[in-house]
Structures are given as structure tokens and as C-alpha cells.
Enzyme design. Structure first.
Site: not given
Ligand code: AGP
Length: 606
Positions: A2, A27, A75, A101-102, A479, A483, A486, A502, A601
Site C-alpha cells: 500500500c 502501490r 492494495w 503498509n505491510g 520460466e 522471460k 517476452e 528427441h 499485464k
Molecule cells: C508472464 O511474465 C506474463 N506476464 C504472462 O505469461 C502471465 O504470467 C500470464 O498472462 C498469467 O497471468 P496471471 O498470473 O495474472 O493469470
């Protein structure tokens, strides 16, 4: 996470606080509130659900004018976004107002003690115990400072607190433990805030409070004291040269890098979950005949990592399924014996919610892990856990991923206990390993960033990367690849290393960088074989391995060493260098890591 802010001085506080809240809005923005003390020495509280502009339009935060004021943008972590749960929070007699906040770890026991003492609570937040603790001291005849410092010494957990009282309306008392808190000093008055941007338009003379410190702010002076023993500390203000935009990232060039570096704090907060929710979800999982872990993107990789933990710790088979494929692939098998654990940072991902709705219609039990209280996932889940990472502004998931894995690891341990699959010693050892994770991540960030930056510079122009891992490190490979893909748009593949022969090995030729994730676990011997077969075909070997693993170091062109951790927890520290690698390669390529092309996002559309 927050945002809190406070001002006391010669000027009217209202506009300062309102403008400061707008710069803190990133925040937290599910609810907003302010507290002032009017000319009749009454506490005036204005708060509601909604963004700052909405709440200001509804309640006019600029009235009544006052020279002392607190502000808060929320938040939610404990208690849904409602007016009652919005800050500031008050004592029984409306003499004390608190913004926070915390995460207060021991709030339930304090709340029970205070209720037994006759205190009345109106919210479901952890914060509300603070004004009532201060009230206890004031009722005992203590000064505002003594009542407040006694209250702060009772609470455990992370906090940035700002407190005012009609008992001494010429003071703000603020305190910090882990959650950031800065003081501002100017000729017109003194400030406290969660971060510098909130007060930078009014002063660039700033003091950062350290953990375990509090400050008493008056219109033309301030005193800093140590909470533990009340010793007064002297501290010179620093002059901040940042622009407001730089300050919003706390001096980091991008939110993504700031959030990568926030992980020690977000992981500590992920270890402060409410036990009863962990118990509840573990109980539901234990009853499931079939257990599907539904998620998309990064959250799916957190689920893959956790499937190894559930299997190895709790002897429980769980199936991590990409949300968009679930109905087609498993829909017909869903029934009353099915448990769905949906993992979603936003709690709003269309594919995940669609799969959850389908399963709910077929009588499955729906459980959730999310970062957003009040999100759709929290409303459709029978039970859910909030991972408490705070808002994640960067499009690429970083701190939310490691927090998800840590929450899932705690669930796996809880299940192992319920199912009697681990001895007490094994449980104690794993708990100790879990608690050490934040400091291991802190160490990796402090000691490996420069090395990763150099590796990024060396390989930034490569056209293709391959990420390989075995066992639970498959999740880390996937993962790490996502990163890089993307935010630097570099074509990358990720596979379980056992799959190399394979197919994937066909792409290897001289100089192709292959990134191996190889902690010292039971897969190490085989992955050394994979390293050698790639090396024999001319690949450049970049290994993320355990510190001191000389054999892997000798086989690699570049290594990033990670302190020893329980292998089942390796997905958390081992992803840190891969987050940094993706970030610095994107920078080398002149890209904006916070706003990668074509991505949002939260993917809330089909
Ligand atoms: C990951 O870096 C991306 N932003 C994307 O793959 C994200 O993880 C995916 O859209 C899932 O989002 P969520 O965790 O809000 O469901």
C-alpha cells in the site's frame, strides 16, 4: 503493498496529501482514505473503495483544511476492498488514526486480546489492532509517544506506520520495519511517505528510516528513535537529485528491475500467510481424487514447479495444465471428486477463469492463489490465498512468480504434514529452508547481478537460446525462457534436458548458447551428460549451478553460482539470474522491459 503519506507543518496539508497519494497510487488502488484533526480537535476520517479521483469527487478530501493529515491508498491483503477495511483505522473513541503498509503476522492473537479487553473492531484487517493498542496506552495515562512505542513493540511483521492522535494533535509518529518509509524535511513542515515520489514536489531533503526505527514529526522538527530501546538517533537528510519518474522506480531505470530487487521483501511477505487459509486449502487438496493446477504463462510454470513438490513431499499427484487447454483435454473427466487449484497473479486471466467456471459447473471444488484481493478468482473460489506481493507494474512476472512458488511450497509442506508423509525432523528442516529463501535471494541479487550483466552483454546478439533443466528445474528452464522471449523478443526454446535427443539437439551448432539449470539434486549426474553432449556439438554452455560445483564450472563457458538450498526450493533462487539476464539483454537491445510489444499485464480476453 500500500502507499502511506503524512504531513504536518505551516501549510494546508490536504492538497499535499492528495497530490502525494496520486503519486503513490501505483502501490495500491482498491481503496483510499485520509485522516485530519480539525480546529475543534476532532479526528476527521474520509475513506472509501475506489481510486483516488473517485473517492475525492465523492468525499472532497480537501475539506476540512488542516495542517496535519495522513493519507493511504490500499492494495488489500487482509480483508476485501470495502469501506470498513479501507485505511485509516481508528480506536474505540476516535482519538487515534493509523495508516499502514505491510503484514502484521500476530494480529489475530492481538485482536483476541483486545476484544477480550472490551475493544470493538469494525474491519477484517490486520492493521486495526494498532490504534486499539495505542488506545490501551493512552487509557493508562501514557503520552502519545509512550503509548505508540509500546504498541509498536507488540506487533510482529512488516510495517510502515503513520499515526496521529487528538491527545497530542501537533505530532505524527511513524515507524518502519521492512516496508519502506522515508521522511521529508522542508521549511514548511515535515513529511513521511512510503517512497520518495510522493513528497519530491515539496522537498528533496529526504531521510530513509531503517528497520526498527520510528520518528516523531512536528511542524518544524523531527526526532528519530530506535523502537527497541528508545535511543535517539541522529541522521542527516540526503538531497535527492532524481526526477519524479525516476523516483517512482526508487531510482531503478525500470519497474521490472525494481520488482526483481523487491523479491526479498515480497518473499518475506509470502511467508506471512494466515495459517488457517493454508490449512483450509491443504485440507481440500487432501480430499481430492483428481487435482488439476490451472494457470497460464508464468503462473503455469509455478504450477509445474509445485507439482514436483506435491509429489515428493506429500506423495500427491497433481496435474499442472495450461488453462486454455484444460476443457478440451480434461473437461469430461471433471466431477465432484475433482479439485481445481487456480493460480493467477491478476485473478482475472480469461482462460483460467473460463476453465474454472467450467469445472465449477461440474461440481469441482475451486481453490485459488492470487495477488489481488477482490479479483474474480477470489469471488469464485471456495477458498483462496493472497500471495501478498504488492502490485506488479512490469508486464513480465518476476516477484509474483517467486511468491507463487513459495506459497505453493508452503502448501506442499502443509499437505505432507496432514498426510503424515514426512518426519518432524524433515518438516523442521524444510521450514528452516523455506525461511532462509528470502536471504538467499538477497545474496544472489547482491553478488551475482554484475556477472549476469556481463553475460548479457556477451550473448545479447545471439539469435537463439536453449534452456534445459531436469526434474523441478524444468519449470525454471521454462520460466527463464519465457522471460527472455517476452521482453527481449529473442527466439528461445525450453525443454526437459532428457528430451534433447528427441529433437532439440538438432538446432545445436557452433556458438548456440545453451542455458542449463543444474542445482545439486538427484538429476545432476544426468544433466552433466546433457551438458557434455551439447558441448561436443559446439554449444556455448551457460550454467546456473550450486556455488562451488567445480565439475559443472569446468564444463561451462559461463557460470552463475547460487548458494546451497534445498533442491525442491531451487526454482526460487535459480530464476533470479534468468530474470536479470532477460532484463539486461533487453536493455542491450535498446528495448523497454516494462512495456514489451503485443503483451498486456493481464490477458482478460479470449
Ligand atoms: C508472464 O511474465 C506474463 N506476464 C504472462 O505469461 C502471465 O504470467 C500470464 O498472462 C498469467 O497471468 P496471471 O498470473 O495474472 O493469470
Amino acid at each position: 503493498m500500500c502507499g502511506i503519506i503524512g504531513y504536518i507543518g505551516k501549510d494546508v496539508a490536504n492538497k499535499i496529501i492528495l497530490e502525494g497519494l496520486k503519486r503513490l497510487e501505483y502501490r495500491g488502488y482498491d481503496s483510499v482514505g485520509t485522516a485530519t484533526i480539525d480546529a475543534k480537535n476532532h479526528l476527521i476520517i474520509k475513506k472509501d473503495v475506489g481510486r483516488i479521483e473517485e473517492v475525492n469527487t465523492k468525499l472532497n478530501l480537501l475539506e476540512p483544511a488542516s495542517n496535519i493529515m495522513l493519507g493511504h491508498c490500499r492494495w488489500a491483503t487482509h480483508g476485501a476492498p470495502t469501506r470498513e477495511n479501507a485505511h485509516p483505522h481508528l480506536d474505540c473513541k476516535n482519538n487515534v488514526a493509523v495508516v499502514h503498509n505491510g503484514v502484521i503476522e500476530n494480529f489475530l492473537e492481538l485482536k483476541e486480546e483486545l476484544i477480550e479487553g472490551g475493544h470493538k473492531f469494525v474491519s477484517r484487517t490486520d492493521t486495526e489492532v494498532v490504534p486499539h493498542l495505542v488506545e490501551e496506552g493512552l487509557n493508562a495515562g501514557l503520552s502519545f509517544y509512550d503509548a505508540t512505542v509500546n504498541a509498536i513493540r507488540r506487533i510482529k511483521g512488516s510495517y510502515a506506520l503513520a499515526i496521529i492522535s487528538t491527545r497530542e494533535p501537533d505530532k505524527i509518529i511513524c515507524a518502519r520495519n521492512e516496508s519502506p518509509l522515508v521522511l521529508g524535511v522542508s521549511d514548511s513542515g515535515t513529511f513521511c511517505a512510503s517512497d520518495i515520489p510522493a513528497i519530491l514536489p515539496y522537498t528533496n531533503k529526504v531521510i530513509v528510516l531503517n528497520n526498527g526505527e520510528l520518528a516523531i514529526l512536528e511542524a518544524n522538527k523531527f526526532v528519530i528513535k530506535r523502537v527497541s530501546d528508545g535511543i535517539t538517533l541522529s541522521r542527516e537528510a540526503k538531497v535527492i537529485e532524481w526526477s519524479i519518474e525516476q523516483a517512482e522506480k526508487q531510482g531503478y531505470p525500470h519497474f521490472m528491475l525494481k520488482e526483481i530487487h523487491e523479491q526479498p521483501t515480497s518473499l518475506r511477505n509470502a511467508l506471512r500467510l494466515q495459517e488457517q487459509y493454508l490449512d483450509l486449502i491443504a485440507t481440500f487438496l487432501d480430499r481430492g481424487e483428481k487435482i488439476f493446477l490451472l494457470a497460464a504463462g508464468t503462473s503455469h510454470y509455478a504450477c509445474i514447479a509445485s507439482s514436483y513438490m506435491f509429489s515428493k513431499l506429500a506423495r500427491l499427484a497433481t496435474y499442472p495444465i495450461i488453462s486454455s487447454e484444460f476443457i478440451e483435454n480434461y473437461g469430461e473427466s471433471v466431477g465432484i471428486d475433482t479439485v481445481i487449484l487456480a493460480v493467477s497473479q491478476s485473478g482475472e486471466t480469461y482462460d483460467t477463469l473460463k476453465a474454472v467456471d467450467y469445472a465449477r459447473m461440474r461440481a469441482a471444488t475451486i481453490l485459488g492463489i492470487t495477488n489481488v484481493v477482490g479479483s474474480t478468482l477470489t469471488r469464485v473460489s471456495r477458498a483462496y490465498i493472497v500471495q501478498q506481493s504488492g502490485p506488479e507494474i512490469g508486464v513480465a512476472a518476476t516477484k509474483s512468480y517467486t511468491a507463487q512458488v513459495l506459497v505453493l511450497a508452503q502448501l506442499a509442506l502443509k499437505l505432507a504434514k496432514i498426510r503424515g508423509k514426512l518426519s518432524q525432523d524433515e518438516i523442521d528442516e524444510l521450514k528452516a529452508s523455506l525461511n532462509r529463501i528470502p536471504e538467499v535471494v538477497e545474496n544472489v541479487l547482491e553478488t551475482r547481478e554484475e556477472k549476469v550483466k556481463a553475460i548479457a552483454k556477451k550473448y545479447a546478439k545471439e539469435k537463439l537460446f536453449l534452456f534445459l533443466g531436469r526434474g523441478i528445474s524444468t519449470a525454471t528452464a521454462l520460466e527463464g525462457r519465457l522471460k527472455l522471449l517476452e521482453i527481449s523478443y529473442t527466439p528461445s526454446l525450453a525443454y526437459p534436458a532428457g528430451e534433447s535427443k528427441h529433437g532439440p539437439i538438432s538446432i545445436i551448432e557452433d556458438g548456440v548458447p545453451v542455458i542449463f539449470i543444474c542445482p545439486n539434486d538427484e538429476t545432476r549426474k544426468e544433466i552433466i551428460g546433457n551438458i557434455m553432449e551439447m558441448k561436443a556439438r559446439g554449444a556455448k554452455i551457460i550454467s546456473v549451478c550450486e556455488k562451488g560445483d567445480q565439475k559443472i564450472a569446468n564444463l561451462s563457458d559461463d557460470i552463475i553460482e547460487i548458494p546451497k538450498v534445498n533442491p525442491l526450493l531451487s526454482p526460487i533462487p535459480y530464476i533470479i539470474p534468468l530474470q536479470l539476464l532477460a532484463y539486461y539483454i533487453a536493455i542491450e537491445k535498446g528495448l523497454d522491459p516494462d512495456k514489451p510489444r503485443n503483451l498486456a499485464k493481464s490477458v482478460t480476453v479470449p
